[in-house]
Design a protein around this motif. Structure first.
Motif, PDB file in Angstrom:
ATOM      1  N   GLU A  31      -6.255   1.548   3.143  1.00 46.10           N
ATOM      2  CA  GLU A  31      -7.434   2.350   3.457  1.00 46.10           C
ATOM      3  C   GLU A  31      -8.323   1.655   4.480  1.00 46.10           C
ATOM      4  N   VAL A  32      -8.822   2.447   5.403  1.00 46.76           N
ATOM      5  CA  VAL A  32      -9.673   1.940   6.480  1.00 46.76           C
ATOM      6  C   VAL A  32     -11.022   2.636   6.394  1.00 46.76           C
ATOM      7  N   GLU A  33     -12.079   1.812   6.357  1.00 47.85           N
ATOM      8  CA  GLU A  33     -13.436   2.364   6.331  1.00 47.85           C
ATOM      9  C   GLU A  33     -14.172   1.980   7.610  1.00 47.85           C
ATOM     10  N   ASP A  81       0.846  -1.209   0.000  1.00 43.10           N
ATOM     11  CA  ASP A  81       0.000   0.000   0.000  1.00 43.10           C
ATOM     12  C   ASP A  81       0.876   1.253   0.000  1.00 43.10           C
ATOM     13  N   ALA A  82       1.190   1.723  -1.178  1.00 40.11           N
ATOM     14  CA  ALA A  82       2.172   2.803  -1.322  1.00 40.11           C
ATOM     15  C   ALA A  82       1.705   4.118  -0.710  1.00 40.11           C
ATOM     16  N   ASP A  83       0.386   4.266  -0.533  1.00 41.97           N
ATOM     17  CA  ASP A  83      -0.132   5.464   0.134  1.00 41.97           C
ATOM     18  C   ASP A  83      -0.878   5.103   1.401  1.00 41.97           C
ATOM     19  N   LEU A 106      -9.650   6.201   7.853  1.00 42.17           N
ATOM     20  CA  LEU A 106      -8.226   6.305   8.178  1.00 42.17           C
ATOM     21  C   LEU A 106      -7.398   5.567   7.129  1.00 42.17           C
ATOM     22  N   ALA A 107      -6.082   5.607   7.310  1.00 45.03           N
ATOM     23  CA  ALA A 107      -5.177   4.835   6.459  1.00 45.03           C
ATOM     24  C   ALA A 107      -4.062   4.295   7.347  1.00 45.03           C
ATOM     25  N   ILE A 108      -3.698   3.051   7.101  1.00 45.48           N
ATOM     26  CA  ILE A 108      -2.679   2.386   7.927  1.00 45.48           C
ATOM     27  C   ILE A 108      -1.362   2.315   7.158  1.00 45.48           C
ATOM     28  N   ASN A 109      -0.308   2.674   7.838  1.00 49.29           N
ATOM     29  CA  ASN A 109       1.024   2.592   7.263  1.00 49.29           C
ATOM     30  C   ASN A 109       1.932   1.897   8.279  1.00 49.29           C
ATOM     31  N   GLY A 110       1.825   0.586   8.338  1.00 50.43           N
ATOM     32  CA  GLY A 110       2.636  -0.150   9.312  1.00 50.43           C
ATOM     33  C   GLY A 110       2.232   0.196  10.730  1.00 50.43           C
ATOM     34  N   ALA A 123     -10.859  -3.095   6.550  1.00 51.30           N
ATOM     35  CA  ALA A 123      -9.669  -2.916   5.718  1.00 51.30           C
ATOM     36  C   ALA A 123      -9.551  -4.134   4.819  1.00 51.30           C
ATOM     37  N   ASN A 124      -9.185  -3.918   3.587  1.00 49.59           N
ATOM     38  CA  ASN A 124      -9.103  -4.999   2.593  1.00 49.59           C
ATOM     39  C   ASN A 124     -10.394  -5.813   2.565  1.00 49.59           C
TER      40      ASN A 124
END
Lengths: 298, 197, 328
Positions: free
Chosen positions: A201-203, A196-198, A211-215, C242-243
């Motif tokens: 995505e979290v809904e 997930d390069a950006d 939100l968005a998860i980055n590790g 997610a996913n």
């Protein structure tokens, strides 16, 4: 006084070649004054792009960019501590180190350095202390509103910086949520965050983007866009604006758009439209700066 | 889990309300409520001072096992508890649950967070107001039986006349409250009781 | 090895008395305003209540720590400075601070007032801790809940300051003091307002299928079937997608319970054992403090005592959290 456009550190796990090429492109094409280089989010990623680090720094310096070496935001073990110590020990005239944890603030004390948005600077007392400690620039926490920014900018002893574009870094954790979402632990994460390069995505349960998860990091789903606030920020005397890199957005075009707003060549609402076109499906937010709930956009 | 009440109390529906409310209309119950509430306020001065952060202070307390509701106006200056047959439109929040659980809440035996961990109580409306009310009563150290007996002590004769209750009923009420208290305290009997504020 | 100190929460004078009588070595609490990280409606202490609380605690051999652990608002630090000044004059045993500016203020203005570093400062490594010690003479550091027991032991070998760790209660899954999730969804955050997922932004609605939906601001945080135990919609304890898969993405609705590893924490060189829950009632305080008092006392005799605190635990489940490395 000139306004400095800063390209923040790449927060996501990109392939080493993508990572290198992005920085080369910033050196060659982007209308930015400062480029931050280095891993901020997860120490496990650093070994992959480190072989390209010297090339990237050289290219940026050759293009007359100021290079800032960004350091880790959360340091929990000896290996991570050592990496921050090593970076903080770099003492080159044309390179500045950015502290993203108080440990780095301590290690950099007594000489000029930058303070990044992961160090809590909410008020004049802290700002004054850090400036006495050698901070030349301070990138402020994302949740500050215009009132707080105004109070800090008044007689500020350091250059203040505000993040104006990109997904907002909202939290950092010992736990890797990318790994957890894939049924893995952090220690055996298989570097799934590279998918997930950006950010992932979290809904919400009813399908609303959130939100968005980055590790180990959690970001906003919405991209902040403070182009409409740029004139007010400049009026307050805030002269450093940070763009946070994304893979699916042409960051050269983003930097040109912000430069045009700074120079008064593009009206803020026109800039917003241009950024919206550049960012495809992305939604935007600017609530914090308007002293509103963070995710809102007006 | 909430404190569980494994045994069903001998009178069902139990308690003062079971004894008092059923034969009485809310209107007839009101003088007793006023007296109890006055005692409550006297025993716990500043009880609702912690609610001064709220603009709206009317709560609907709905014991689902009783045929009536209580309307609590927790205005720190002019608090009032009213019995009614139906819901009040102007309530900032509704707290609904079995009477025993509501009394646990009033006496501070269950805490604000635990309230949400179980579905025994349901909250509607302004959650912040409910949290504030919970915090206020938790600090006050309310003891329903003690407060009620205070009431039934000095006011015993007129109260009993007003209710038309005889000695037998009074003693059953006392027994019931005692039993209720035992039930409610049972899960925690191994720990020292928190001191009264 | 020094005796472990049991540091217990109090949100009201009644809770303070419950903590003291249940065996707390120290009680931590805050003023009734935005200067502390449990700025919940109807909670916390007035100046008078604090004075009485200090007297009561000191009469019973218990210390009082005053938490002033939010980050002062730019341009208006008055309330925070006043809180430190009042804490000093009322005679608290320590102040718990998170903000560098506040530590600077307190160390200059009240050099003799003992200073603890709040968990909200997120000092997770030796360099950061040494900074707070050297710059502000901090005597104790409350460690963020991100470290494993092995990391705590390694850390304690490198520093010369007391450490305090959380052993029970609500669990922040994010590094404390470095989380703006709450303000992103509601406008209020722990750092600025002293609240996370504030009650004023919470709504419970029933949907068409009879499920109870908990919302925080405009966002759905969870939904519960009719027979499912519900939770307060703390943002990071919610269910998200997610996913394409719905899950407790950040953390299941569990509470920290480190009772079973108290001996390990003692061996790791920890001084203070902290119980979370200033927002919780006196019943919770009495029960948890009593249980941990017994656990600590019997540990001195070499025994490990199981705590049975399930019924007051969120989601009725417990975890040792980050103390086990696999948590990550």
């Amino acid at each position: 006084m000139n306004t400095t456009l800063v390209m923040g550190p790449v927060l996501f796990n990109w392939t080493p070649e993508d990572w290198r090429d992005f920085h080369f492109r910033m050196a060659d094409e982007a209308d930015v004054d400062v480029v931050c280089v280095g891993e901020v989010v997860c120490s496990k990623r650093a070994p992959f792009f480190e072989p390209y680090m010297a090339d990237v720094i050289e290219r940026l310096l050759a293009a007359d960019k100021q290079v800032i070496l960004s350091t880790l935001a959360l340091i929990m073990n000896k290996r991570e501590m050592k990496s921050v110590r090593d970076t903080a020990a770099i003492d080159e005239d044309n390179i500045i180190v950015e502290a993203n944890d108080v440990s780095a603030v301590a290690l950099l004390g007594g000489r000029p350095h930058a303070v990044g948005p992961f160090v809590n600077v909410y008020n004049e007392g802290t700002l004054a202390y850090l400036a006495r400690n050698g901070a030349r620039s301070v990138c402020l926490p994302v949740e500050l509103g215009m009132d707080a920014l105004g109070a800090l900018a008044k007689d500020s002893p350091a250059e203040l910086e505000v993040m104006v574009f990109g997904r907002l870094p909202l939290a950092i954790s010992a736990r890797c949520y990318h790994a957890r979402a894939h049924g893995l632990h952090k220690d055996g994460c298989q570097y799934v965050c590279i998918e997930d390069a950006d950010g992932m995505e979290v809904e919400t349960l009813d399908g609303e983007p959130f939100l968005a998860i980055n590790g180990v990091q959690t970001l906003s789903h919405a991209y902040t866009d403070l182009s409409a606030a740029v004139p007010d920020l400049l009026d307050l005397g805030i002269r450093r604006l940070r763009l946070s890199p994304h893979a699916s957005v042409d960051m050269v075009a983003v930097s040109e758009t912000y430069r045009a707003v700074i120079d008064g060549k593009t009206a803020p609402d026109e800039a917003s439209e241009r950024l919206s076109a550049l960012a495809g499906d992305a939604t935007f937010c600017n609530g914090y700066i308007n002293n509103q709930t963070g995710y809102t956009f007006s | 889990m909430f404190p569980t009440h494994g045994k069903t109390p001998p009178l069902s529906p139990v308690l003062l309300a079971g004894l008092l409310a059923r034969p009485l209309s809310p209107r007839l119950l009101q003088p007793a409520l006023d007296a109890i509430f006055a005692i409550l306020n006297r025993s716990h001065p500043g009880l609702f001072e912690r609610l001064s952060c709220l603009n709206e202070t009317v709560f609907l307390i709905d014991p689902i096992d009783l045929p009536l509701v209580f309307i609590l106006d927790a205005d720190p200056e002019h608090p009032r508890l009213t019995a009614a047959r139906e819901d009040a439109d102007r309530a900032v929040a509704t707290i609904r649950g079995p009477l025993l659980t509501l009394i646990d809440l009033l006496e501070g035996r269950i805490d604000g967070d635990a309230m949400f961990f179980s579905r025994t109580l349901s909250i509607e409306g302004d959650t912040e107001a409910v949290v504030a009310l919970r915090n206020a009563v938790d600090d006050a150290g309310i003891d329903v039986k003690r407060d009620l007996l205070d009431f039934l002590g000095p006011f015993a004769m007129p109260a009993r006349h007003a209710f038309g209750l005889g000695e037998r009923l009074y003693s059953r009420l006392n027994d019931d409250l005692e039993f209720l208290k035992d039930c409610a305290l049972a899960p925690q009997s191994r720990i020292p009781k928190a001191p009264e504020a | 090895m020094t005796a472990l100190e049991l540091v217990c929460p109090a949100g009201t004078p009644a809770a303070l008395k419950a903590a003291v009588s249940s065996g707390a070595d120290a009680v931590y609490l805050g003023f009734r305003d935005a200067t502390n990280a449990r700025n919940f409606p109807g909670l916390n202490f007035s100046r008078d209540e604090l004075q009485q609380g200090i007297d009561h605690a000191h009469d019973n051999g218990c210390k009082i720590f005053l938490a002033i652990n939010t980050f002062p608002t730019a341009g208006d630090s008055t309330a925070w400075h006043q809180a430190v000044d009042d804490g000093a004059s009322l005679g608290v045993d320590a102040v718990i601070l998170a903000d560098i500016g506040m530590l600077d203020y307190a160390s200059r203005k009240h050099p003799d007032l003992r200073r603890h570093l709040s968990v909200q400062a997120s000092a997770s490594n030796p360099e950061a801790i040494r900074f707070y010690q050297d710059a502000f003479d901090v005597k104790r550091v409350v460690l963020p809940r991100v470290l494993s027991v092995a990391e705590i032991a390694a850390l304690n070998k490198e520093i010369d300051v007391e450490t305090e760790v959380f052993v029970f209660g609500g669990l922040c899954v994010m590094a404390e003091g470095r989380c703006a999730l709450s303000s992103y969804a509601t406008g209020q955050s722990p750092n600025t307002n002293g609240v996370c997922s504030p009650a004023c932004a919470v709504r419970y609605d029933e949907d068409e299928n009879g499920r109870m939906v908990s919302k925080l601001g405009d966002f759905t945080i969870n939904a519960f079937e009719a027979d499912e135990a519900a939770g307060y919609p703390t943002l990071c304890k919610g269910r998200f997608v997610a996913n394409g898969e719905a899950s407790y993405l950040f953390e299941d609705p569990v509470s920290l319970n480190a009772a079973s590893i108290l001996p390990d924490l003692a061996k790791a060189g920890v001084t203070g054992l902290k119980i979370e829950g200033r927002q919780r009632g006196k019943a919770y305080i009495a029960k948890v403090v009593t249980s941990f008092r017994r656990a600590v006392d019997s540990m001195d005799d070499g025994a490990v005592v199981e705590t049975d605190l399930t019924e007051i635990t969120e989601g009725q489940r417990k975890t040792a959290g980050a103390y086990q490395k696999t948590w990550r």
